[in-house]
Design a protein around this motif. Sequence first.
Motif: not given
Length: 358
Positions: A245-251, A209-211, A46-54
Amino acid sequence: MKRILASTMFIGIALLSSCSDRQEAEETTPKRVAVVVASKQPLVQGGTITGEVQARVRSDLSFRVSGKIVERLVDVGASVKAGQLLARIDAEEQRADLEVAIANLQATEAQQTQAQLAFDRQRNLFQTQVTTRAALDQAQEALLTAQGSAKSAQAQLETAKDALSFTELRADAEGIITARNVEIGQVAQAAQVIFTLAHSGPRDAVFDVVETLFLGREIDPSVTVNLLSDPSRKVEAKVREISPTIDSSTGTIKVKLGLNGDTSMPLGAPVAGSFRYKPLDMIELPWSAMASKGGAPAVWVVDPTSSKTTLRQIQVKGYETHSFTIESGVSSGDIVVSDGTKFLRPGEIVSFDKGATK
């Protein structure tokens, strides 16, 4: 002089002979290496990525009419109640429209009263056969027209009242203001976002997250989330939503994890999510076992009978921080050189700890 030259030559020959004997001894002595036995074991990657609480529910608040903002009562971070007044725009135009609507309603109601009296008089006269049927019908038609005008004026009055109320922006739920986009004196257009309100209640940890994280392997729905500012504060979250869907600006794709009603993690706080693949039986080798054959990944495999080495090309499944996993090229039970791979030659005899292969 001749004796000195002969002595020098003898010493040189002796030194060359000694070096040659030492080289031959080194070539005949097996090189010492460290080995590991390849075996398939359940491997959790696996892996660890950063995000935000919303907040799970957010709303963009805006005026329904255009106008100049004359009052702003809250700012970012303010806690608000449902129905609380947040801002006002100049309502002079709306108040004028309301006064016109009231005057118009009063006029139409007066016309309706006169039409009603005229109709009642014509009806009484018609019953005593003093007036004609045509006069009665005309009075009835005038009454119906006046009644319609009164209803229309009443509707216009309600519309004017609504327009006046639209000059006040109120919270649609209890929550926290997370964004503000205007200042006092600015002209706001109808439907322009003025505030963003994060509703009180369930919260999500949101990650971009990267696809490729979701390609080929199934993600464990349980993810460990912890605050970056305080790693000891952890919670097990479930994958609630994956954007199709994929965010076109960040992929990247947006992944939301439900925090199971845990409100100890504040809104907007940066968090780390440890995503894990479901365990698979795979062969894992230390990074020091990696070699190259024709520019492709390879490992040195030792024949357990002859102790001779063979450079075998492999297919790598994935790379980790201190190891890599094998897709093909190595089978369970193969003895792989894990340390000492430098300067090995195909067919070279090596020595290793026999106990490491048991």
